[in-house]
Enzyme design. Structure first.
Site: not given
Ligand code: ADP
Length: 402
Positions: A7, A90, A179, A240, A384
């Site tokens: 990931n 991912r 996500h 961001r 995840e």
């Protein structure tokens, strides 16, 4: 079957090594802050913890270290990298065609290269990860799970922007959201541990990491999310900007004579907590400065919390109610300050959390709402990687059959 999941986040590389069936976790670890001058990595090989600090290392050095620890005889994990059957990544953007899982082929790599501007913090890391694996284990099957796939159930009214429709029809300019694997995993788990029926649930999942997004999930399906065509939209993030008036960008561009690339850099890498605080994109650094009285850090955190509250209010309206609120991601899982500030602003939804439970830092799934709260509030470590391992193992099995 041995499955390695990689990931590649915007500020960290995580790895998980599974043996399936049975989903036993052979090893896992994380390389953090690569390249920032304060890098460190933590590994866990069947209970044995290894921690190292280093000034800094590049992405491929970080990944190389992970591989060398996996086959380090002292860690009694694997004898050779050839024992790995499939590597799952991912992947950030699957577009409208993005299925749950895809084999990494030359054409997929070409597509990813063409999408770098959609996710400039992630796609370069994704691609580099794939190339490093190709070099070190040339024969291994590599597959990817798209971060956008879970949100493909959003209705048009949630994913269309108010721009000429031909831009959507010709170039699929729309909200995609990210996500997805995390939002899917935590919403499924939250229902499992609370005994709620996923198919009859209203859930808001807050994935708060260096990148951050919320998802409104109705009956197990994503119906809206805060990120957009790119991961810039929505919440204030590490670096961001999150939501910003598109008109403001033109104004800034003209006043500062910035190129499109500079604007891109500004909203992706120079905004967010970093931009407002002037200190760091790392929540912990900003929190520390705020506690020491730095007013820019204090306002940066206020904006961060405020946007989360605002989106939760909006998504509760989208869902017409709320059963479960989930906190996940590095900040969501670990920061009691964030959960406290957010839940304090949500009294109108009947949310009540226990001070004591909110401060529990056990890294486990924890219900922090009080018995009389109308909404269950849960800290839920995301997994995840397990979701990705399940998906890529399926694809590897079907490839073997063919
Ligand atoms: P990503 O995967 O998007 O790179 P993570 O989910 O690893 O990010 O989250 C990184 C963020 O989590 C950073 O802002 C970091 O400060 C924050 N974080 C990590 N550990 C803690 C902690 N113990 N307390 C508060 N924040 C934390």
């Amino acid at each position: 079957m041995i499955v390695l999941v990689i990931n590649s986040g915007s500020s960290s590389i995580k790895f998980h090594l599974y043996k399936l069936p049975g989903e036993s976790l052979l090893a896992f670890g994380k390389v953090e802050k690569q390249g920032n001058g304060d890098a460190h990595y933590n590994y866990n090989f069947q209970g044995t913890l290894i921690q190292r600090k280093q000034n800094s290392f590049s992405f491929s050095e970080g990944l190389g270290k992970i591989f060398s620890e996996i086959i380090n005889p002292e860690n009694k994990c694997l004898n050779s990298l050839e024992e790995i059957d499939v590597v799952g990544h991912r992947l950030i953007h699957g577009g409208e065609q993005g299925k749950d899982c895809a084999i990494i082929s030359d054409s997929l790599l070409k597509y990813m290269n063409s999408c770098i501007s959609l996710a400039p913090l992630h796609y370069p890391a994704n691609i580099e990860g794939i190339m490093v694996v190709k070099k070190l284990i040339p024969r291994v099957l590599q597959a990817g799970v798209f971060d956008t796939a879970f949100h493909q159930t959003m209705p048009k009214k949630a994913f269309l922007y108010g721009i000429p429709i031909k831009w959507y029809k010709e170039h699929q300019i729309r909200r995609y959201g990210f996500h997805g694997t995390s939002h899917q995993y935590v919403s499924q788990r939250a229902c499992k541990i609370t005994g709620m029926w996923l198919e009859k649930s209203k859930i808001i999942s807050c994935h708060l990491g260096n990148g951050a997004s919320l998802a409104a999930i109705k009956d197990g399906k994503s119906v809206d999310t805060s990120m957009g065509l790119t991961p810039v939209e929505g919440l204030l993030m590490g670096s961001r900007s999150g939501d910003i008036d598109a008109g403001a960008l033109m104004y800034i561009q003209q006043n500062y004579s910035l190129s499109p690339e500079e604007i891109q850099e500004m909203i992706n890498k120079k905004g967010g907590l970093l931009g407002l605080s002037g200190i760091s994109s790392d929540y912990r650094d900003v929190l520390k400065a705020a506690k020491q009285g730095n007013s820019d850090a204090q306002i940066a955190l206020e904006v961060f919390y405020y946007r989360i509250i605002k989106y939760i209010g909006a998504f509760a309206a989208v869902l017409n109610g709320l059963d479960i609120l989930i906190f996940t991601g590095g900040i969501g899982e670990n920061s009691s300050e964030t959960r406290k500030a957010v839940c304090k602003g949500l009294g109108f939804l009947g949310i009540k959390i226990s001070k004591k439970m909110n401060k529990t830092l056990n890294g486990c799934e924890t219900v922090i709402s009080r018995a009389k709260s109308k909404v269950k509030v849960i800290i839920m470590p995301s997994n995840e990687e397990l979701m990705i391992a399940r998906h890529v193992a399926e694809i590897a099995k079907s490839k073997k059959k063919n």
